[in-house]
Every structure is written in C-alpha cells, then in structure tokens.
Design an enzyme around this catalytic site. Structure first.
Site, mmCIF file in Angstrom:
data_model
loop_
_atom_site.group_PDB
_atom_site.id
_atom_site.type_symbol
_atom_site.label_atom_id
_atom_site.label_comp_id
_atom_site.label_asym_id
_atom_site.label_seq_id
_atom_site.Cartn_x
_atom_site.Cartn_y
_atom_site.Cartn_z
ATOM 1 N N HIS A 72 -7.191 -8.589 -1.903
ATOM 2 C CA HIS A 72 -8.528 -8.014 -1.717
ATOM 3 C C HIS A 72 -8.532 -6.550 -2.108
ATOM 4 O O HIS A 72 -7.489 -5.898 -2.154
ATOM 5 C CB HIS A 72 -8.973 -8.149 -0.257
ATOM 6 C CG HIS A 72 -8.032 -7.494 0.707
ATOM 7 N ND1 HIS A 72 -6.931 -8.141 1.206
ATOM 8 C CD2 HIS A 72 -8.000 -6.249 1.228
ATOM 9 C CE1 HIS A 72 -6.252 -7.321 2.003
ATOM 10 N NE2 HIS A 72 -6.877 -6.155 2.027
ATOM 11 N N TYR B 253 0.845 -1.193 0.000
ATOM 12 C CA TYR B 253 0.000 0.000 0.000
ATOM 13 C C TYR B 253 0.879 1.241 0.000
ATOM 14 O O TYR B 253 1.959 1.247 0.587
ATOM 15 C CB TYR B 253 -0.853 0.066 1.271
ATOM 16 C CG TYR B 253 -2.019 -0.880 1.311
ATOM 17 C CD1 TYR B 253 -3.273 -0.482 0.883
ATOM 18 C CD2 TYR B 253 -1.860 -2.172 1.796
ATOM 19 C CE1 TYR B 253 -4.357 -1.348 0.941
ATOM 20 C CE2 TYR B 253 -2.935 -3.046 1.851
ATOM 21 C CZ TYR B 253 -4.178 -2.630 1.426
ATOM 22 O OH TYR B 253 -5.249 -3.484 1.482
ATOM 23 N N HIS C 262 -10.542 -3.104 -0.781
ATOM 24 C CA HIS C 262 -11.440 -2.539 0.236
ATOM 25 C C HIS C 262 -12.517 -1.714 -0.463
ATOM 26 O O HIS C 262 -12.211 -0.922 -1.358
ATOM 27 C CB HIS C 262 -10.661 -1.621 1.185
ATOM 28 C CG HIS C 262 -9.625 -2.341 1.997
ATOM 29 N ND1 HIS C 262 -9.871 -2.809 3.264
ATOM 30 C CD2 HIS C 262 -8.348 -2.678 1.726
ATOM 31 C CE1 HIS C 262 -8.775 -3.391 3.736
ATOM 32 N NE2 HIS C 262 -7.837 -3.327 2.823
ATOM 33 N N TYR D 29 -0.570 -9.855 0.862
ATOM 34 C CA TYR D 29 0.509 -9.217 1.628
ATOM 35 C C TYR D 29 0.594 -9.785 3.035
ATOM 36 O O TYR D 29 -0.386 -10.267 3.578
ATOM 37 C CB TYR D 29 0.332 -7.693 1.646
ATOM 38 C CG TYR D 29 -0.945 -7.156 2.247
ATOM 39 C CD1 TYR D 29 -1.089 -6.966 3.622
ATOM 40 C CD2 TYR D 29 -2.012 -6.782 1.434
ATOM 41 C CE1 TYR D 29 -2.260 -6.442 4.167
ATOM 42 C CE2 TYR D 29 -3.190 -6.267 1.960
ATOM 43 C CZ TYR D 29 -3.301 -6.097 3.334
ATOM 44 O OH TYR D 29 -4.456 -5.580 3.868
ATOM 45 N N ARG E 187 -2.528 -11.990 4.091
ATOM 46 C CA ARG E 187 -3.902 -11.683 3.703
ATOM 47 C C ARG E 187 -4.152 -12.138 2.266
ATOM 48 O O ARG E 187 -3.331 -11.869 1.389
ATOM 49 C CB ARG E 187 -4.165 -10.166 3.735
ATOM 50 C CG ARG E 187 -4.139 -9.435 5.061
ATOM 51 C CD ARG E 187 -5.233 -9.792 6.041
ATOM 52 N NE ARG E 187 -6.513 -10.264 5.529
ATOM 53 C CZ ARG E 187 -7.504 -9.492 5.100
ATOM 54 N NH1 ARG E 187 -7.411 -8.189 5.088
ATOM 55 N NH2 ARG E 187 -8.647 -10.027 4.689
HETATM 56 FE FE LIG Z 1 -5.976 -4.466 2.947
#
Ligand SMILES: [Fe+2]
Lengths: 261, 185
Positions: free
Chosen positions: A180, A128, A182, A167, A177
């Site tokens: 995905h 991110y 959000h 990640y 995770r």
């Molecule tokens: Fe996330």
C-alpha cells in the site's frame, strides 16, 4: 494496565483466529442491512484499535467558520521534484517503477485544485526508512519513500515511485500487510481532511488484513484499490496505476466564480 | 447532499513520522516571538496510557479572528502566520505547539483551535476542538458547547496556563474527548 491483548509484540492470535473474527463482523454487517462507507473505529481484529477507539458516538455539529477553510499551500511549500520518489541524488531505487495518478474531487465531483497531497510508503522489499521498522528486509539507500505534490486545476495529482512490497507486522502471528501507499489529503474545508491507504489490484493479502477489512463493505473497500491503466504506463519506463479520491462534501457556499475557477 | 460517496479513510499507521511532521511543523511562530503561546497536552488511550505514536494537526484563525489563506506552512517564513501545524506525540504521549492565541471568527463566539487526531490503532482521523478559555475557565457558548452536558463539554475546554493552554486528548474512557462529525460525513 488492561488485560486486553493490545501489546503489539504479543502477536498471540493465529491468522485463522483473526480470519474468524473478521468473518463474524462481516456476517453481522451483512445482516444489518445498513450501508457503511468508512472503516469502523472499533474493529477488534486490529488489536491496536481496542484501546484507541472512542466508545461514545461522534458528536454531530455544524462546522464553524475556521472549519469551512483549509490551510493554503503553494509552490513555496512543495517543489515539483517532490512528486518523483525515484529521483535520488546517488542513484535509482531498486524495484518496479510505477506512475500513480488520479484526481481529488469533493462529494459533488468538484475538483480540489491547488491542494497538498502527501504520500509515504515502504520500499520494494517492504521496509520503511523509519527507526521503528524492525522488518529485517533491506533498506534501499536510494529510496526514502516520501513524496508531495499540489493538485492541478482539475484536481489531478501524479507521483513517480516504485511499487512497495508487502510487509509483516505484529498484530497477530505471521501477519502481513497488503502492499500500500499511505495518502494524506486536504480539501477546501478542514472537515474534508483525510488520511488513507491506496492498495494494488488483486492483492492476495486483502482478505487476511484487519486494517483493510475494518471497512466492512466490499464496495467501500474497492474504493481504496487503484486500477492498472495502460494509458498511464510509459513506454519502456514504468507501469501505471490510476486512483481517484473523493472527499466528503464541501460545506462552504460556493460562489459562481469559484465554481468556474 | 453530496452526489458521490467519499473514499474511506485508513489508519495513519506507525511509520508516519518521517512523512507528515516536518521541520518547524509544530512552530507556527518562533518560540519567544511576542504573543507566542504554547498549546500542549497528552494523548492517552482507554487504559489511561500515553500514546507515543499519535499526531495532532492544528488549524486556527489568527489573533484577530481572521482565517489565514497564506501558503508557507511547510517552509515557514517567521513573519508569516499560516494557522496550520503538526505535532507528533513523544515517548510520553506529549505534544506541543508554539503558536498564537486565536481570536473568535465572529463577534460573541468563542475562539477555538480546530484539531485533527491521528494515531496507530486509530482507524480513521478524528476531529475535535480545543476552546480558548479565560483565566477563570469561562468561555462564551456556541452551538456545540450548548449541545453538550457539562462533563462532556469540559473535555473541549483548554486550561489556561502562564505560557498558554493545556489540552489533553483521551481517545477512550469515561472522560473521553468529544469527537466531531459534520453533515455529509
Ligand atoms: Fe504502511
């Protein structure tokens, strides 16, 4: 301070221990015979939830006037360009270009028209653009991972983006995770407000992820998984996924003209 | 009754700061505008520790008690009050909105700010209400307030200050904030 292991840097448990905790909750759920459709707020395998879930049950109330309305958003709020996350001033992001589209409807199947949909996601490497993201994967200078759009009259939304990578995170040792996106959604009532995550079909990390597994019911979990849709795919440009979102029922008394609008 | 089953929610996670809050999201009106007040407080966990990665959303009527349906929350025109805002907590778990005092949407009912709470570690959003109180702490009753025992009711009442209102949110514990669920949820 508490002795509960909530320190995100502790990452003490193994995946096998987390798996066993998830399996124990799942077994109790199967035995209960009561269908759940939303995540549990108290889900110990997700360590950060331990001190951050209410212990008293949510209080039932009827919505008052303000809660029967949502804020209004319009073209002053959102530019049509914001739905294309691949359009960047200095070049294209690296990754698998995808189109994500679907419809936002309320609990009665009525389209939620002209409402704000917001997304944010990691880049193709699972990173991110956020100062607290410490994952040593490359930052893509051509990808911010933030998008917005307004739903059409039929409740439809559409984003052009790249497929996010999985990640690592610090819930437990070697925790990952599933990939995905959000999503943040508004309905016609503030009571329908919701934030969630869209996943990709067949992700091998599903069974290992305490956030996804906090939804104890398989049918409910499946509702967060997009489907590959070849009709959404563009020739020599991008693959496509379809994901429809159902909000809770609207409480407002709908007038006939609104129904037809 | 609803015919379709709602899509499940999920946590907002730790990385929402560059996506959900936006420039001016916590300023429903400019600081210093006539009538501008502050609604602020701290979000804490079950150990009483401030939560530095929570997000609050505010949705409210205008001072006349009207529900506003004006667009422009994301790109504010300082003359248009939209009634919607967002504020993330800072490193000390503190959030702050600059806004106007809402009026009651119906005569005789108490005015409140509708609040949605999100945080890393919180698996689904929570709804609550921050009720406007008089200087002496009093508030008119409504169906929700009368349905609560005194100590639970107190968690929904703002504290009036010189510059506005204080409203703390406690996600867990003896003095846990009352969180709401509506029919059909
Ligand atoms: Fe996330």
């Amino acid at each position: 301070m508490s002795t509960v292991p909530t320190d995100p840097d502790a990452a003490a448990a193994s995946q096998a221990e987390i798996d066993a905790e998830i399996a124990a909750v799942a077994k109790d759920y199967e035995a209960s015979g009561v269908e759940e459709t939303q995540p549990r707020l108290d889900f110990p395998p997700y360590r950060s939830s331990l001190l951050r879930h209410p212990t008293k049950s949510l209080h039932h109330t009827d919505p008052e006037e303000i809660e029967l309305w949502s804020p209004a958003f319009g073209h002053r709020d959102v530019s049509p360009l914001e739905s294309d996350l691949t359009m960047q001033p200095n070049g294209e992001p690296i990754g698998e270009r995808i189109t994500v589209t679907g419809r936002v409807v309320d609990g009665d199947g009525r389209p939620v028209a002209g409402q704000l949909v917001e997304i944010w996601q990691a880049n193709a490497a699972g990173r991110y653009i956020h100062k607290r993201d410490q994952h040593p994967a490359p930052i893509d200078p051509n990808f911010t991972g933030v998008g917005r759009c307004l739903t059409g009259p039929d409740g439809s939304y559409r984003f052009q983006t790249i497929k996010p990578g999985p990640y690592p995170w610090k819930n437990h040792h070697n925790a990952w995770r599933p990939a995905h996106i959000h999503f943040s959604l508004f309905g016609t009532d503030f009571t329908q407000r919701m934030v969630t995550q869209m996943y990709f079909p067949g992700d091998p990390l599903f069974s290992l992820d305490p956030i996804y597994q906090s939804i104890t019911d398989q049918k409910a979990r499946d509702r967060l998984v997009a489907t590959y849709d070849h009709d959404v795919t563009s020739h020599e440009w991008s693959t496509g996924y379809r994901w429809d979102i159902v909000l809770t029922g609207s409480h407002r008394t709908w007038m006939e003209e609104e129904e037809q609008a | 009754m609803s015919k379709l089953v709602a899509t499940p929610g999920q946590t907002v996670g730790p990385f929402f700061h560059y996506a959900l809050p936006y420039e001016g999201s916590d300023l429903l009106v400019p600081v210093g505008r006539e009538g501008a007040i502050r609604l602020h407080g701290t979000v804490t966990d079950g150990a009483g520790v401030p939560i530095p990665d929570a997000l609050l959303e505010l949705w409210q009527a205008d001072p006349q008690g009207r529900v506003v349906q004006e667009p422009g929350s994301l790109h504010r025109d300082p003359w248009t009050f939209t009634g919607f805002g967002r504020a993330a907590t800072d490193a000390t778990g503190h959030y702050s909105f600059t806004t106007l005092e809402p009026g009651p949407t119906e005569p005789g009912k108490p005015a409140f700010f509708a609040v949605a709470v999100y945080a890393r570690g919180l698996l689904n959003r929570l709804f609550t209400r921050a009720y406007v109180t008089a200087a002496d702490g009093s508030v008119a009753d409504d169906a929700l307030l009368t349905s609560l025992p005194d100590e639970r009711r107190a968690t929904l009442l703002t504290t009036r200050e010189e510059t506005g209102f204080r409203f703390d949110v406690r996600l867990q514990g003896d003095d846990e904030t009352v969180f709401l669920t509506y029919p059909g949820h």
